[in-house]
Scaffold this active site. Structure first.
Site, PDB file in Angstrom:
ATOM      1  N   ASP A   6      10.645 -40.546 -40.823  1.00 46.39           N
ATOM      2  CA  ASP A   6       9.208 -40.260 -40.818  1.00 46.39           C
ATOM      3  C   ASP A   6       8.896 -39.135 -39.831  1.00 46.39           C
ATOM      4  O   ASP A   6       9.214 -39.217 -38.644  1.00 46.39           O
ATOM      5  CB  ASP A   6       8.433 -41.524 -40.438  1.00 46.39           C
ATOM      6  CG  ASP A   6       6.957 -41.427 -40.755  1.00 46.39           C
ATOM      7  OD1 ASP A   6       6.425 -40.300 -40.808  1.00 46.39           O
ATOM      8  OD2 ASP A   6       6.328 -42.491 -40.932  1.00 46.39           O
ATOM      9  N   HIS A  55       7.468 -41.103 -44.495  1.00 43.82           N
ATOM     10  CA  HIS A  55       6.164 -41.718 -44.264  1.00 43.82           C
ATOM     11  C   HIS A  55       5.675 -42.524 -45.473  1.00 43.82           C
ATOM     12  O   HIS A  55       4.830 -43.404 -45.329  1.00 43.82           O
ATOM     13  CB  HIS A  55       5.152 -40.604 -43.939  1.00 43.82           C
ATOM     14  CG  HIS A  55       3.903 -41.090 -43.279  1.00 43.82           C
ATOM     15  ND1 HIS A  55       3.900 -41.741 -42.066  1.00 43.82           N
ATOM     16  CD2 HIS A  55       2.590 -41.023 -43.675  1.00 43.82           C
ATOM     17  CE1 HIS A  55       2.655 -42.038 -41.732  1.00 43.82           C
ATOM     18  NE2 HIS A  55       1.841 -41.626 -42.693  1.00 43.82           N
ATOM     19  N   SER A  66      -0.347 -46.395 -42.240  1.00 40.94           N
ATOM     20  CA  SER A  66      -0.741 -45.317 -41.331  1.00 40.94           C
ATOM     21  C   SER A  66      -2.105 -45.613 -40.705  1.00 40.94           C
ATOM     22  O   SER A  66      -2.262 -46.606 -40.003  1.00 40.94           O
ATOM     23  CB  SER A  66      -0.721 -43.988 -42.091  1.00 40.94           C
ATOM     24  OG  SER A  66      -0.724 -42.900 -41.216  1.00 40.94           O
TER      25      SER A  66
END
Length: 538
Positions: free
Chosen positions: A221, A249, A98
């Site tokens: 996600d 995620h 991320s």
């Protein structure tokens, strides 16, 4: 106490937490792991034992996260990179999740000579969508979430957790894992982290990258849409994209085995990692085996108690705390340690959750902490332990340099380790009998003395004493020995063992060959090569 590592100052502006974990392979490549928003380097803990086989690992707590102090301007992505740079290897493979992947991308563009390959997990070119890049979080959703974090940070974090779990086929397991990792974001810095996330625009940067790049997405996600994979494929044809079906995620966390296999496969394809190194000891098998044996262990562990009693004799009469029982099992050694302690706390650590539960049930009033952890990746702070006691546990470690580095890391300067472990001649009678039956590995194999000595020296520990003894246990029948090994959880966990059940004819052949060891008393011997090792930290 139970948090590993310390912050390190950078330029007087801030302190960045960095932890370097050595692989047992001296020529292993460097791997830097960067976490995401509202997280810290603890998110990688489930993967470390596997990855350390093939990589030297650098863990970083990003600015304003975990054990790192805040930036003066936490919204500037390049300030994050500048703060990290002095602590990073000269060259490394970067794996970022991320926000961590987005920062690693900026670093790769600014300092291409330092990045050998880039692996981005659930990481977008931009986090907030616009007219040019729609495969991202809608701007109104981001603004709403930002206001929630600013006004009600706890509610914002709970919302973030739900978004990370959304649509994932292993959401329940992930929720449990997140709770066990126990990441506690510092709420006063969450908004600046969101500002950094919002301000990153890597669209042009990604096009300039010359290093190999892998982008992995979760199909479900809710934070980085899977549609981003198609956008990456269209705009950056030299990069590689992969989407994990049914995952959100946090796809790398619950599927750590699959994730590690993916990362290793990619790095091997680039020539950074050598071909498969045979796994001699499987830590997952070890943990499960001893957990299953937790209830039967004490009834069969005569040798283990005898060795622990002798190891206690190597301790000082009075121990200053903290004291660590590493590989505590069901807790037999804890009362003896407590009786010699002048200070607290007494910490019990074991790889097997079943063993640890037994110890906690029996000795909750003896030890102060019961922690499930791997000796090769201890969840303890640097320089936090005065005396380390470990009886017949460390032979289950394969990464000996990593193990000794961990012991050196957690010991205080002047601290001591007292260790009892098994040498390679252990159960040589059983090994010899099996060798006459077939070529499979049937008996646990333990390290040579030279390998242990090299690891001790490499970690900078002082070897004070090394005593060797042989203990021989005697049995009427071979089944008594094999049953005892099963009851203490020490049955074969090595790579190279034969799958499936052992046939009747092969067992009969084993018994026949083992009969050749009967002594004059008509007893069957089983020999254990015992090493009692005393180490000190300078």
């Amino acid at each position: 106490m139970l948090i590993s590592g310390v912050g390190r100052g950078v330029g007087g502006v801030m302190a960045i937490y960095r932890e370097h974990l050595a692989s047992y392979r001296k020529n292993a490549p460097e791997l830097v792991l960067l976490h995401g928003w509202a997280s810290d380097s603890s998110i990688w803990r489930p993967q470390l034992a596997t990855l350390r086989r093939d990589f030297h690992i650098t863990l970083i707590d990003l600015p304003a996260c975990g054990r790192s102090d805040a930036l003066a301007d936490g919204s500037d992505p390049d300030a994050y990179v500048d703060a990290l740079l002095p602590l990073l290897p000269a060259q490394a493979i970067y794996c970022g999740w991320s926000l961590g992947g987005m920062l690693a991308t900026r670093l790769a563009v600014r300092f291409p000579e330092r990045v050998q390959a880039l692996i981005c997990l659930a990481s977008n070119a931009v986090f907030v969508a616009d007219a040019d890049w729609s495969a991202a979080m809608p701007s109104q959703d981001f603004e709403h979430f930002s206001r929630l974090v600013a006004n009600k940070p706890r509610a914002g974090l709970r919302r973030f957790e739900l978004l990370q779990l959304h649509g994932d086929s292993l959401a329940h397991l992930l929720s449990v894992q997140l709770e066990q990792i126990s990441i506690e974001p510092r709420q006063e810095h969450l908004s600046s982290g969101l500002s950094c996330l919002q301000g990153i625009d890597n669209r042009q940067a990604l096009a300039k990258l010359h290093c190999p790049c892998l982008h992995v997405f979760g199909e479900e996600d809710a934070l980085v849409p899977a549609a981003a994979a198609a956008e990456f494929a269209r705009r950056y044809p030299a990069h590689t994209e992969q989407t994990i079906a049914g995952r959100g995620h946090l796809f790398f966390l619950a599927d750590e085995g699959d994730f590690c296999a993916l990362l290793l496969s990619y790095c091997r394809s680039l020539g950074f990692v050598a071909d498969d190194v045979p796994v001699v000891l499987n830590k997952s098998d070890i943990g499960r085996s001893f957990s299953r044996a937790a209830e039967s262990y004490d009834g069969a562990a005569l040798l283990q108690r005898r060795v622990a009693d002798r190891l206690v004799e190597y301790l000082s009469e009075r121990l200053g705390g903290p004291v660590l029982d590493l590989g505590c099992g069901t807790g037999y050694g804890l009362p003896a340690l407590q009786s010699r302690m002048q200070g607290k706390p007494l910490v019990a650590v074991d790889l097997a959750q079943g063993m640890l539960r037994q110890a906690a049930d029996r000795y909750s009033d003896v030890a102060d902490y019961f922690v499930c952890g791997d000796a090769e990746d201890l969840p303890l702070a640097n320089n936090s332990i005065e005396t380390l006691f470990s009886s017949l546990a460390l032979q289950w470690c394969e990464n000996l340099p990593g193990l000794m580095f961990e012991i050196e890391r957690v010991l205080k300067p002047g601290g001591h380790a007292r260790i009892a472990t098994l040498g390679p001649d252990t159960l040589h009678e059983l090994r010899s009998a099996w060798a006459k039956v077939d070529s499979y590995v049937h008996v646990n194999q333990f390290a040579e003395r030279s390998a242990l000595e090299e690891a001790i020296e490499g970690a900078g520990l002082v070897l004070e004493h090394w005593d060797e003894a042989t203990e021989v246990m005697f049995y009427e029948r071979l089944s008594e020995l094999t049953g005892e090994l099963k009851n203490i959880g020490a049955h074969n966990v090595n790579g190279g063992r034969r799958g499936g059940l052992t046939g009747r004819q092969r067992l009969q052949a084993l018994v026949r060959h083992y009969e050749g060891f009967r002594d004059v008393r008509q007893k069957l011997p089983a020999s254990y090569q015992l090493w009692y090792i005393s180490l000190a930290k300078k």
